[in-house]
Write a protein that holds these residues in place. Structure first.
Motif, PDB file in Angstrom:
ATOM      1  N   VAL A 134       0.845  -1.197   0.000  1.00 39.58           N
ATOM      2  CA  VAL A 134       0.000   0.000   0.000  1.00 39.58           C
ATOM      3  C   VAL A 134       0.877   1.243   0.000  1.00 39.58           C
ATOM      4  O   VAL A 134       2.037   1.199   0.421  1.00 39.58           O
ATOM      5  N   ALA A 135       0.316   2.342  -0.459  1.00 37.43           N
ATOM      6  CA  ALA A 135       0.987   3.632  -0.346  1.00 37.43           C
ATOM      7  C   ALA A 135       0.716   4.238   1.035  1.00 37.43           C
ATOM      8  O   ALA A 135       1.561   4.927   1.607  1.00 37.43           O
ATOM      9  N   ALA A 136      -0.482   3.978   1.574  1.00 36.58           N
ATOM     10  CA  ALA A 136      -0.869   4.500   2.883  1.00 36.58           C
ATOM     11  C   ALA A 136      -1.834   3.505   3.526  1.00 36.58           C
ATOM     12  O   ALA A 136      -2.538   2.786   2.813  1.00 36.58           O
ATOM     13  N   PRO A 137      -1.855   3.418   4.854  1.00 35.69           N
ATOM     14  CA  PRO A 137      -1.048   4.166   5.816  1.00 35.69           C
ATOM     15  C   PRO A 137       0.421   3.733   5.789  1.00 35.69           C
ATOM     16  O   PRO A 137       0.730   2.574   5.503  1.00 35.69           O
ATOM     17  N   GLY A 138       1.303   4.678   6.089  1.00 39.69           N
ATOM     18  CA  GLY A 138       2.736   4.416   6.037  1.00 39.69           C
ATOM     19  C   GLY A 138       3.192   3.277   6.925  1.00 39.69           C
ATOM     20  O   GLY A 138       4.091   2.512   6.562  1.00 39.69           O
ATOM     21  N   TRP A 139       2.583   3.146   8.103  1.00 38.42           N
ATOM     22  CA  TRP A 139       3.016   2.097   9.036  1.00 38.42           C
ATOM     23  C   TRP A 139       2.733   0.699   8.483  1.00 38.42           C
ATOM     24  O   TRP A 139       3.338  -0.280   8.929  1.00 38.42           O
ATOM     25  N   HIS A 140       1.846   0.592   7.488  1.00 40.74           N
ATOM     26  CA  HIS A 140       1.479  -0.708   6.924  1.00 40.74           C
ATOM     27  C   HIS A 140       2.202  -0.995   5.606  1.00 40.74           C
ATOM     28  O   HIS A 140       2.095  -2.090   5.073  1.00 40.74           O
ATOM     29  N   ALA A 141       2.939  -0.033   5.088  1.00 39.35           N
ATOM     30  CA  ALA A 141       3.536  -0.133   3.757  1.00 39.35           C
ATOM     31  C   ALA A 141       4.851  -0.898   3.780  1.00 39.35           C
ATOM     32  O   ALA A 141       5.842  -0.449   4.360  1.00 39.35           O
ATOM     33  N   PRO A 195       3.406   5.061  18.384  1.00 36.55           N
ATOM     34  CA  PRO A 195       3.331   4.863  16.936  1.00 36.55           C
ATOM     35  C   PRO A 195       4.497   4.005  16.439  1.00 36.55           C
ATOM     36  O   PRO A 195       5.636   4.175  16.888  1.00 36.55           O
ATOM     37  N   ALA A 196       4.217   3.106  15.526  1.00 41.50           N
ATOM     38  CA  ALA A 196       5.226   2.160  15.045  1.00 41.50           C
ATOM     39  C   ALA A 196       6.454   2.874  14.493  1.00 41.50           C
ATOM     40  O   ALA A 196       7.584   2.467  14.762  1.00 41.50           O
TER      41      ALA A 196
END
Length: 199
Positions: free
Chosen positions: A47-54, A170-171
């Motif tokens: 994914v492009a977003a959310p960043g923490w999941h990219a 936050p990660a």
């Protein structure tokens, strides 16, 4: 998987997806990553977003893990992490565990399919869920995009002078703190005193 608190949405980073092994592509096409075991395991998505999941951010981005941790190769795929930010990586078909405090890399002697099987069957051991269980027993809850910050770090001997504490952060902040901590201690001899600021 049990305790699912987040599943990735649409596949929006097809360039990263195309670079993955077929079995990981198949997993991500079925569900584009997941946060399971109430935050005990995060498998990243394309994914492009959310960043923490990219996945792309920690694999090829500006803060890619191989840029900090000398034992990693650019080709190692950091597909997931545990509740405190230790990283699960694919090197070829082997799953490796990166201790993000010390930079130590361990071969888990499993492939991706058997890693998932082990996590399902023995989550406490396979995913190191003890810190999360302690946090939950004290009333804490990890939200998607958060990791546990442990203070003092597990690799430090404190001789009982500092009571261990954990909190959800936050990660990205947790991973940045771990990278900074690793940079400070990586060349120190055992037994060296260290001064730290908690996250």
């Amino acid at each position: 998987m049990k305790g699912i608190i987040y599943t990735g949405g649409e596949l929006t980073d097809l360039a990263t997806l195309a670079r993955l092994p077929t079995y990981l592509q198949a997993f991500l096409r079925a569900q584009n990553g997941v946060v399971a075991y109430f935050g005990g395991l995060h498998i990243r998505g394309c994914v492009a977003a959310p960043g923490w999941h990219a996945l792309a951010q920690v694999w090829q981005g500006e803060r890619a893990l191989w840029r900090t941790y000398g034992e990693l190769r650019k080709s190692d795929i950091p597909f997931g992490q545990d509740c405190v930010g230790n990283q699960f990586l694919l090197r070829g078909d082997a799953v490796l565990l990166l201790d993000t405090e010390t930079g130590e890399l361990a071969d888990l002697d499993v492939d991706f399919k058997h890693f998932l099987f082990g996590a399902e069957k023995f989550p406490m051991d396979a995913l190191g869920l003890e810190p999360l269980r302690t946090f939950q027993q004290a009333g804490g809850v990890l939200q998607p995009g958060q990791l546990l910050s442990l203070y003092p770090p597990l690799c430090l001997a404190t001789n009982g002078r500092t009571a261990p504490a954990s909190k959800a952060v936050p990660a990205a902040r947790r991973l940045a703190w771990l990278a900074s901590f690793y940079e400070q201690i990586k060349d120190l001899p055992d037994g060296q005193a260290v001064k730290l600021e908690p996250l």
